[in-house]
Scaffold this active site. Sequence first.
Site, PDB file in Angstrom:
ATOM      1  CG  ASP A  31       7.539 -46.328  -5.020  1.00 24.92           C
ATOM      2  OD1 ASP A  31       8.133 -45.452  -4.379  1.00 24.92           O
ATOM      3  OD2 ASP A  31       6.657 -47.057  -4.530  1.00 24.92           O
ATOM      4  CD  GLU A  33      10.020 -39.485 -11.469  1.00 30.55           C
ATOM      5  OE1 GLU A  33      10.454 -38.559 -12.173  1.00 30.55           O
ATOM      6  OE2 GLU A  33       9.337 -39.319 -10.442  1.00 30.55           O
ATOM      7  CG  PHE A  34      14.123 -44.892  -5.710  1.00 30.29           C
ATOM      8  CD1 PHE A  34      14.785 -43.940  -4.951  1.00 30.29           C
ATOM      9  CD2 PHE A  34      14.473 -46.231  -5.520  1.00 30.29           C
ATOM     10  CE1 PHE A  34      15.766 -44.301  -4.029  1.00 30.29           C
ATOM     11  CE2 PHE A  34      15.447 -46.605  -4.607  1.00 30.29           C
ATOM     12  CZ  PHE A  34      16.085 -45.631  -3.864  1.00 30.29           C
ATOM     13  CG  ASP A  35      11.989 -49.198  -8.456  1.00 27.91           C
ATOM     14  OD1 ASP A  35      12.655 -49.080  -7.410  1.00 27.91           O
ATOM     15  OD2 ASP A  35      10.831 -49.651  -8.478  1.00 27.91           O
ATOM     16  CG  LEU A  81      17.411 -48.800  29.984  1.00 25.36           C
ATOM     17  CD1 LEU A  81      16.273 -48.265  29.130  1.00 25.36           C
ATOM     18  CD2 LEU A  81      18.287 -47.660  30.469  1.00 25.36           C
ATOM     19  CD  GLU A 110      15.340 -40.721  24.028  1.00 27.85           C
ATOM     20  OE1 GLU A 110      15.580 -41.497  23.086  1.00 27.85           O
ATOM     21  OE2 GLU A 110      16.208 -40.315  24.827  1.00 27.85           O
ATOM     22  CG  ASP A 114       8.739 -54.831  22.737  1.00 25.31           C
ATOM     23  OD1 ASP A 114       9.894 -55.069  23.131  1.00 25.31           O
ATOM     24  OD2 ASP A 114       7.774 -55.565  22.976  1.00 25.31           O
ATOM     25  NE  ARG A 133      21.155 -55.134  26.222  1.00 29.95           N
ATOM     26  CZ  ARG A 133      21.524 -55.995  27.180  1.00 29.95           C
ATOM     27  NH1 ARG A 133      21.552 -57.285  26.912  1.00 29.95           N
ATOM     28  NH2 ARG A 133      21.868 -55.570  28.384  1.00 29.95           N
ATOM     29  CD  GLU A 169      15.210 -51.577  20.921  1.00 32.75           C
ATOM     30  OE1 GLU A 169      14.595 -52.631  20.718  1.00 32.75           O
ATOM     31  OE2 GLU A 169      16.156 -51.482  21.732  1.00 32.75           O
ATOM     32  CE1 TYR A 221      18.497 -46.771  22.624  1.00 31.87           C
ATOM     33  CE2 TYR A 221      16.677 -47.398  21.183  1.00 31.87           C
ATOM     34  CZ  TYR A 221      17.683 -47.745  22.058  1.00 31.87           C
ATOM     35  OH  TYR A 221      17.904 -49.062  22.358  1.00 31.87           O
ATOM     36  CB  CYS A 405      18.561 -86.687  42.602  1.00 26.17           C
ATOM     37  SG  CYS A 405      18.643 -85.380  43.840  1.00 26.17           S
ATOM     38  CB  CYS A 420      18.218 -80.476  45.346  1.00 25.96           C
ATOM     39  SG  CYS A 420      19.042 -82.088  45.195  1.00 25.96           S
TER      40      CYS A 420
END
Length: 663
Positions: A31, A33-35, A81, A110, A114, A133, A169, A221, A405, A420
């Site tokens: 991390d 080296e990446f930073d 779906l 697959e 969620d 969506r 997702e 997906y 009512c 009603c």
Amino acid sequence: MNAEEQILQLRNELRAHNHNYYVLDNPTISDFEFDKKLKQLQDLEQAHPEYDDVNSPTHRVGGAVTKNFETIVHEHRMYSLDNSYSKEDLEDWEARVKKLVDGDVSYTCELKYDGASISLTYENGQLLKAVTRGDGIQGDDVTTNIKTINSVPLQLKGDYPPRFDIRGEIVLPWEGFHAMNEEREALGLELYRNPRNTASGSLKLQDSAAVAKRPLQCLLYNLTGNNLGVATQFDSLQKARDWGFKVPDEAKLAYNIDEVLEYINHWDVARHDLPYETDGVVIKVNSLQQQEELGYTAKAPRWAMAYKFKAEQVSTRLREITYQVGRTGAITPVANLEPVELAGTTVKRASLHNADQIEKLDIREGDEVFVEKGGEIIPKIIAVDLTKRPENSQPTQYIAECPECGTPLVREEGDAKHFCPNDTGCPPQIVGRIQHYISRKAMDIEGLGGETVALLVSENLIYNYADLYELTVEQLLPLERMAQKSAENLVNGVLASTQIPFERVLFALGIRYVGETVAKKLAKHYKSINAIISATEEELIAVDEIGGRIAESVVAFFAKAENISIINRLKSYGVQLEISAEKLANQSDTLEGKTFVVSGVFEMPRNELKKLIEDNGGKVSSSISAKTSYIVAGDKMGPSKLEKAQKLGVAIISEKDFIMMIA
């Protein structure tokens, strides 16, 4: 090496390291080296703004603030779906699939994660936009926030198509979710309820820097678009991986429903070891050509099915039964419960559906009841614990009068619900009809929401949806939380709705049983509101797929003088109550009374071909029968369809023949 070359090299290096860490879970540098490399790139870009790139790795830290998320229409609709809950459901689905396509059928299985659904559009290998969506037809542009998610590639690699969408997702892994809640607990803040809602809420945060701090991931997906260079769903998942997307490895190819069920049974147990929340399995027909042949219903693809894992159940006490009135006057009984934790959320209410359901389960106030989430979304009572029923318990007496009512309720023969009938004087019906009118799939009036409608009705500014067109900025300004700009936006939004096409206006009117699909059929057949008003029940029933109940409802709606008065007012405001001359110019009755089946691969997109059939008065069917007039056959038409067509004597024409037919 000059500054531009250094910048390009660092960007490529950082993209590769990012992919290794967030997509492959296989970091190749620390991390630190990446930073260090990221800081070097930031300094170079700051010193040389002429080389700025919106898809640079430095833009992932966020910082841009979005006040209003723009609504964007999906280029390719995002369908929902259909759900299944048993082996029998899946076998019925397989039988329908095999009836409609030729040859062997295999399936891609697959896991159903969620999270918050997202559609990413890429052009020339770069992320162009990210849209939620929404209602499936249009969603919100959240590109700025999505760019902060490290598993979303900003620049693709390999042999990607020039332009395509990819769906997936946005999820919040359990580890990250628990870490966020530990931090909130230490600060004395209310805890997040579940990963799904937290992920969804993250996409609409105004400050993208806040989104960048959340450990969100994007699992992809489904490829969508034209000429994607793949033949099967399973191959498309590997292609997406090759281009740089994070595609779950749990997908499996199955050759029959027994193999699908093996997959389901394995993951029903193994899902609890996954780093993400999942609530089922999605089964898709593997062949993309077969998918195209199967097509879609009004709401879902015929080539896919979601299998939902058994819902979690809990027991709690039913405090009280209350009754809600919908926009059509339908009465829905509601169980008010002792709050209870269920599938990551606190449940306080559950629908009881209708009087028959209450009687069937003998549900009473004070009962201990078993509650589950149907499809893990809507809570429902599935049984009563009779061993804990209070001794003084009394059977539930369904109400006889409207709770809003006081009008006596009616229940028509064959209808499960009570209604009603006071549609012009019952407050929830008045508000509900106007809320339906302004909704996204109907008139989609910008600047006007459901709460504002309720406020306008309570302040006696409107009584029906025609009144919206007479609202002025001066009338709106005294309302709570209504400033000059928001008042102007509302009035302008109402004015802009006069351009909404006729079929959506017809749906917006809120005629009982006239949904989106029925509204389109009626608009296409009659072409104007006047023609529909003049139609008899018998004439309406003669329209394709319009049954007696719909016809009766349409005639009853236009038989009321107050509805005709509202229609006349809408006409005077310029609302589209007939198909426009421009649209009519592209339609004809050339194919009136003819039914077509489209099979094979064509030069023009299949949807365009189907639209041409419908625009010229024809009907598109998914299966061959004695009623089929023509089969439009493309390359790779299935042999069994050919055999059935010849057996029934159905004419087979080419794409070119069809074009000549309507020319």
